[in-house]
Design a protein around this motif. Structure first.
Motif, mmCIF file in Angstrom:
data_model
loop_
_atom_site.group_PDB
_atom_site.id
_atom_site.type_symbol
_atom_site.label_atom_id
_atom_site.label_comp_id
_atom_site.label_asym_id
_atom_site.label_seq_id
_atom_site.Cartn_x
_atom_site.Cartn_y
_atom_site.Cartn_z
ATOM 1 N N VAL A 1 0.873 -1.171 0.000
ATOM 2 C CA VAL A 1 0.000 0.000 0.000
ATOM 3 C C VAL A 1 0.912 1.223 0.000
ATOM 4 C CG1 VAL A 1 -1.805 1.299 1.176
ATOM 5 C CG2 VAL A 1 -1.790 -1.204 1.294
ATOM 6 N N THR A 2 0.695 2.136 -0.946
ATOM 7 C CA THR A 2 1.550 3.314 -1.081
ATOM 8 C C THR A 2 0.702 4.576 -1.091
ATOM 9 O OG1 THR A 2 3.243 2.108 -2.319
ATOM 10 C CG2 THR A 2 3.231 4.500 -2.560
ATOM 11 N N LEU A 3 1.125 5.566 -0.348
ATOM 12 C CA LEU A 3 0.507 6.892 -0.327
ATOM 13 C C LEU A 3 1.506 7.883 -0.889
ATOM 14 C CD1 LEU A 3 -1.822 8.817 0.666
ATOM 15 C CD2 LEU A 3 -0.454 9.086 2.778
ATOM 16 N N ARG A 4 1.039 8.736 -1.813
ATOM 17 C CA ARG A 4 1.909 9.734 -2.402
ATOM 18 C C ARG A 4 1.147 11.036 -2.615
ATOM 19 N NH1 ARG A 4 4.728 7.539 -6.648
ATOM 20 N NH2 ARG A 4 4.018 5.434 -6.324
ATOM 21 N N PRO A 5 1.822 12.188 -2.536
ATOM 22 C CA PRO A 5 1.154 13.471 -2.744
ATOM 23 C C PRO A 5 1.159 13.870 -4.209
ATOM 24 C CG PRO A 5 3.398 13.854 -2.081
ATOM 25 C CD PRO A 5 3.219 12.352 -2.103
ATOM 26 N N ALA A 6 0.455 14.961 -4.494
ATOM 27 C CA ALA A 6 0.403 15.450 -5.867
ATOM 28 C C ALA A 6 1.774 15.848 -6.381
ATOM 29 C CB ALA A 6 -0.553 16.643 -5.959
ATOM 30 N N SER A 7 2.607 16.357 -5.506
ATOM 31 C CA SER A 7 3.934 16.807 -5.931
ATOM 32 C C SER A 7 4.833 15.662 -6.357
ATOM 33 C CB SER A 7 4.615 17.572 -4.790
ATOM 34 O OG SER A 7 4.893 16.694 -3.711
ATOM 35 N N ASP A 8 4.512 14.446 -5.903
ATOM 36 C CA ASP A 8 5.310 13.252 -6.189
ATOM 37 C C ASP A 8 6.718 13.347 -5.602
ATOM 38 O OD1 ASP A 8 5.345 10.671 -7.319
ATOM 39 O OD2 ASP A 8 6.549 11.381 -9.003
ATOM 40 N N ARG A 9 6.881 14.214 -4.601
ATOM 41 C CA ARG A 9 8.208 14.390 -4.019
ATOM 42 C C ARG A 9 8.501 13.385 -2.913
ATOM 43 N NH1 ARG A 9 8.936 20.998 -3.731
ATOM 44 N NH2 ARG A 9 9.163 21.312 -5.991
ATOM 45 N N TRP A 10 7.509 12.690 -2.433
ATOM 46 C CA TRP A 10 7.733 11.655 -1.434
ATOM 47 C C TRP A 10 6.658 10.590 -1.576
ATOM 48 C CZ3 TRP A 10 3.618 10.888 1.716
ATOM 49 C CH2 TRP A 10 2.737 11.951 1.939
ATOM 50 N N GLN A 11 6.912 9.477 -0.959
ATOM 51 C CA GLN A 11 5.913 8.419 -0.880
ATOM 52 C C GLN A 11 6.187 7.548 0.331
ATOM 53 O OE1 GLN A 11 6.337 6.354 -4.659
ATOM 54 N NE2 GLN A 11 7.630 4.806 -3.729
ATOM 55 N N VAL A 12 5.129 6.989 0.868
ATOM 56 C CA VAL A 12 5.210 6.098 2.027
ATOM 57 C C VAL A 12 4.556 4.774 1.647
ATOM 58 C CG1 VAL A 12 4.548 5.714 4.416
ATOM 59 C CG2 VAL A 12 5.184 8.010 3.659
ATOM 60 N N THR A 13 5.242 3.677 1.903
ATOM 61 C CA THR A 13 4.748 2.352 1.532
ATOM 62 C C THR A 13 4.802 1.419 2.725
ATOM 63 O OG1 THR A 13 5.515 2.596 -0.764
ATOM 64 C CG2 THR A 13 5.114 0.361 0.027
ATOM 65 N N VAL A 14 3.755 0.642 2.898
ATOM 66 C CA VAL A 14 3.744 -0.490 3.811
ATOM 67 C C VAL A 14 3.606 -1.745 2.967
ATOM 68 C CG1 VAL A 14 2.548 -1.616 5.720
ATOM 69 C CG2 VAL A 14 2.720 0.881 5.659
ATOM 70 N N TYR A 15 4.418 -2.756 3.231
ATOM 71 C CA TYR A 15 4.427 -3.937 2.378
ATOM 72 C C TYR A 15 4.594 -5.202 3.205
ATOM 73 C CZ TYR A 15 9.458 -3.842 3.095
ATOM 74 O OH TYR A 15 10.706 -3.850 3.670
ATOM 75 N N ALA A 16 4.304 -6.311 2.567
ATOM 76 C CA ALA A 16 4.527 -7.619 3.172
ATOM 77 C C ALA A 16 4.946 -8.596 2.088
ATOM 78 C CB ALA A 16 3.265 -8.120 3.878
ATOM 79 N N SER A 17 5.868 -9.485 2.414
ATOM 80 C CA SER A 17 6.265 -10.565 1.510
ATOM 81 C C SER A 17 6.022 -11.897 2.193
ATOM 82 C CB SER A 17 7.735 -10.429 1.109
ATOM 83 O OG SER A 17 8.579 -10.473 2.248
ATOM 84 N N ASN A 18 5.745 -12.910 1.385
ATOM 85 C CA ASN A 18 5.411 -14.241 1.913
ATOM 86 C C ASN A 18 4.353 -14.117 3.012
ATOM 87 O OD1 ASN A 18 5.359 -16.982 2.404
ATOM 88 N ND2 ASN A 18 7.378 -17.059 3.397
ATOM 89 N N ILE A 19 3.246 -13.474 2.665
ATOM 90 C CA ILE A 19 2.191 -13.177 3.646
ATOM 91 C C ILE A 19 1.711 -14.432 4.367
ATOM 92 C CG2 ILE A 19 -0.210 -12.414 3.839
ATOM 93 C CD1 ILE A 19 0.355 -10.364 1.695
ATOM 94 N N MET A 20 1.604 -15.526 3.649
ATOM 95 C CA MET A 20 1.096 -16.756 4.243
ATOM 96 C C MET A 20 2.155 -17.528 5.026
ATOM 97 S SD MET A 20 -1.419 -18.043 1.147
ATOM 98 C CE MET A 20 -0.124 -17.970 -0.090
ATOM 99 N N ASN A 21 3.372 -16.954 5.098
ATOM 100 C CA ASN A 21 4.472 -17.567 5.842
ATOM 101 C C ASN A 21 4.728 -19.005 5.379
ATOM 102 O OD1 ASN A 21 6.527 -17.074 7.724
ATOM 103 N ND2 ASN A 21 5.405 -18.115 9.365
#
Length: 769
Positions: free
Chosen positions: A717-737
């Motif tokens: 999941v990524t949030l970014r502003p209109a300026s595109d100067r930054w972004q914040v992401t939360v992620y997961a890999s191998n979710i099912m372990n």
């Protein structure tokens, strides 16, 4: 008409990389994702394709003749190839930070770590081989910024500040660089910019994993610009030793890259680059699956556990501290110079490069606390390459051509230390094998294409390569016992390779092509743990004749893209890791030739943008291959006979008709939903997935000699502003372990698997100005 916020140089650059069709107007305060139809929210790069002229700027308004593209690499849709092209943004989304991660974004590609280390083996369309010593050229070559790395370990730690990656399957070498049979993986890093930019990112995840990157780029003087980028990786170790609770697997590496670009005039570009990588990371330990020799039970370990040992006598011998964990102690550095000058009708390109590797690597190859196959190796290697290319400068000409020459020279010395002191009664000693390698190759190549009427293009390429390599000064010493000296071995090869084909641009959005390619790869040596002179006999060069039929299409512009290729490979003397048996010693791995073999299959990519906010990519790879004639020692049967009788006896087989063991089906893909959440912000989110079929780790391998299939699921999941100067992401890999294994192998007493990483949950914040 689409309206975008005029607040970011990055966003304006992405607008410039659009196709023709619709006028786009940028206003000072309009939201960046206000576009309708196939518009992409801020931060989604459009294809890097040629664009029409941009109208002169006026205050607060810039007009661009273009339409927002749902898919990238539009111009490549008119090239007759099966390449997979991946943007830097897609690499970041999928968490691809090293070479091995590329198998998650390309079809029919397998990249496996050797014993959990930084050294890698490539398999593309099932073509590759397992080379523990890494002193032979692989069938798939890695390029970094147009520089070939014939030994894959040299490219470790360089995947940061990326521009894009291209994976090319099949024989190559008639247009640039090194001839290969399996293909190439081309990494392209960001170049200096004419305006000032800087940025950084910080990624923090489970198991205290930290990944930090930063860059700064801009002009120094008129016609002179620079770029400096670096990365630091720490933590992330997820394994423990059940015997004492010790921790294993933490990353500990840093890297720097510097580029200096000089454009003295509009026709000349000079680029000087340099890099250095320091890697002291711990490696992933193995999980023993079966005891091949002896009656003691194998350790019972949990999914995230592994055993290892490093006896004080052994660490003293190799000059390392007591308590050494399986780990790297590596330095990689190099420099390259690119010079290109446009003479008008032709462009001359020269690429000079020098790469150096200093490696110290400890692995516990029996994956137990006993010293039955503890190994430490040192590699000192350097590689020099020089390439000259002369090509037609006019892209619109019916006749396109390139001719060139390539030279490569490498020098290498290796030491392999083994601790067998607990491998009794068979050995019970420590041993070292040492050798040197001298190698030199030259090639000449040319490629011509001609566009006929009715959008038909014929193309042909030819390559001639001479390779000469020799193994020198090999000794095998048992401490407290005998020392064996072996005479040098050499091998030379001179062969032609080439390509011929035809492409047809059936419609504006549909390209069909057919080509035949002959690939060539030189022979080499198996040089570790040498006991008899016969082990040093060189294996022969490998050749392949490949037939390929391909399709590239955008049947519904900005909605559906389908690219596909079918192939058939006819191999002669395919190089593969086989087995020999030494009486009273045991089976050893040895690179050998399969006199005759074949493979066939297909790969494809489907890009789908069915509704305004939804973007889907699915890569599909399927291949099948068989050995038509392959007499060799059956390792599984030989081990089984020893387990019953206590006697080493070679059980020979001909694996004619046996499957080559490579994964038949590979799938990977991604789904993104991109949505404005307010006037000033946009969010994107979605899952990604990968499936890899079973893989035989020895010829004809069944049971535990066959690596199980696996399926992994991730999300972001990524949030970014209109300026595109930054972004914040939360992620997961191998979710099912999921519990899965990435590779496997046998050293002496046990057969082991290298496990894949468990679930990782993390966050990343990045900014760029």
């Amino acid at each position: 008409m689409a309206v975008f916020c005029k607040t970011s140089r990055i966003w304006r650059a992405r607008l410039a990389a659009t196709g023709a069709g619709v006028t786009v107007v940028m206003l000072a305060c309009a939201p960046a994702w206000a576009a309708g139809g196939a518009a992409v929210p801020a931060g989604r790069a459009a294809a890097a394709t040629p664009v029409p002229a941009v109208a002169p700027p006026v205050p607060e308004t810039v007009e661009v003749n273009g339409i927002r593209r749902a898919f990238t690499h539009v111009a490549a849709q008119h090239l007759p190839d099966a390449d997979t092209r991946v943007t830097a943004e897609r690499l970041i989304e999928r968490g691809v930070v090293d070479l091995r991660g590329l198998e998650y974004v390309a079809p029919n590609l397998t990249i496996q770590s050797i014993n959990g280390t930084a050294s890698t083996n490539f398999y593309l369309r099932g073509l590759g081989f397992n080379d523990f010593t890494q002193n032979n050229m692989g069938p798939v070559v890695t390029y970094v910024d147009d520089v070939a790395f014939p030994y894959s370990t040299m490219a470790s730690g360089l995947m940061f500040d990326m521009a894009d990656v291209t994976v090319t399957p099949g024989p190559v070498g008639t247009e640039h660089g090194q001839s290969t049979t399996g293909g190439e993986v081309k990494l392209r890093t960001n170049d200096p910019t004419d305006t000032f930019h800087y940025g950084a990112s910080q990624d923090i995840a489970a198991y205290a994993r930290s990944r930090s990157t930063a860059y700064i780029s801009g002009p120094i003087a008129d016609g002179l610009s620079f770029r400096l980028a670096g990365q630091v990786n720490q933590g992330g170790g997820w394994q423990t030793d059940p015997l004492n609770g010790a921790h294993l697997g933490d990353a500990n590496s840093w890297a720097l890259r510097a580029k200096l670009k000089w454009t003295p005039d509009s026709r000349t570009t000079v680029m000087l680059s340099g890099h250095v990588v320091r890697d002291e990371s711990q490696v992933v330990g193995g999980i023993p699956i079966s005891r091949l020799i002896g009656s003691a039970p194998i350790p019972s370990v949990g999914w995230t556990q592994t055993e290892w040992s490093a006896k004080e006598a052994f660490t003293k011998l190799i000059g390392r501290q007591n308590g050494l964990k399986p780990s790297e102690d590596n330095w990689f550095w190099g420099a390259d110079l690119h010079i290109a000058h446009d003479f008008g009708p032709v462009t001359l390109t020269a690429v000079s490069a020098f790469e150096t590797e200093r490696e110290g690597e400890y692995t516990d190859q029996d994956a137990t606390a006993a010293a039955q196959a503890d190994a430490y190796r040192t590699i000192a290697a350097n590689n020099f390459t020089q390439e000259l290319r002369l090509a037609n400068s006019r892209a619109g000409d019916r006749l396109q051509w390139v001719v060139g020459a390539y030279y490569q020279r490498s020098r290498m010395s290796q030491n392999f230390y083994f601790d067998y002191t607990d491998y009794r009664p068979a050995r019970g000693y420590m041993q070292v094998s040492s050798f040197g390698l001298n190698q030199e190759a030259t090639s000449q190549f040319g490629h011509v294409s001609y566009r006929l009427p009715r959008h038909v293009t014929l193309f042909v390429g030819l390559l001639h390569e001479v390779d000469d390599r020799g193994l020198t000064g090999l000794t095998s010493r048992i401490y407290g016992g005998r020392t064996l000296d072996f005479h040098g071995e050499s091998t030379a090869a001179a062969q032609f390779a080439g390509q011929a084909g035809v492409s047809w641009q059936a419609t504006r959005n549909v390209l069909l092509y057919y080509k035949m390619s002959k690939g060539f790869k030189p022979g080499g040596f198996t040089a570790n743990n040498t006991q008899v002179q016969g082990q040093l006999a060189p294996f022969m060069p490998e050749t392949v004749l490949t037939y390929e039929l391909g399709l590239k299409s955008d049947p519904i512009a900005n909605v559906l893209r389908i690219n596909a290729a079918a192939f058939y490979n006819d191999f002669h003397n395919q190089q593969i890791l086989g087995t020999i048996l030494l009486p009273d010693y045991g089976p050893l791995s040895q690179l050998t030739n399969v006199p005759k073999s074949e493979s066939w299959g297909f790969e494809g990519t489907i890009d789908l943008h069915p509704v305004r906010h939804l973007f889907i990519t699915q890569n599909i790879g399927w291949q099948r291959g068989i050995f038509q004639n392959f007499p060799t020692v059956n390792r599984a049967k030989t081990n089984a006979y020893y387990a019953r009788t206590g006697v080493w006896k070679a059980i020979n087989d001909n694996f004619a008709g046996v499957d080559n063991g490579q994964p038949k089906l590979t799938l990977n893909g991604q789904l993104d939903w991109r949505q404005a959440v307010s006037h000033d912000y946009a969010v994107e989110f979605g899952p990604n997935w990968v499936y890899r079929g079973a893989q035989a780790m020895t010829p004809g391998g069944t049971g535990f000699y066959r690596l199980p299939p696996y399926f992994l699921l991730g999300a972001h999941v990524t949030l970014r502003p209109a300026s595109d100067r930054w972004q914040v992401t939360v992620y997961a890999s191998n979710i099912m372990n999921r519990h899965y294994y990435t590779s496997g192998g046998q050293a002496t007493t046990t057969y082991l698997y290298i496990p894949g990483a468990p679930r990782f949950i993390g966050g990343r914040i990045s900014c760029g100005f």
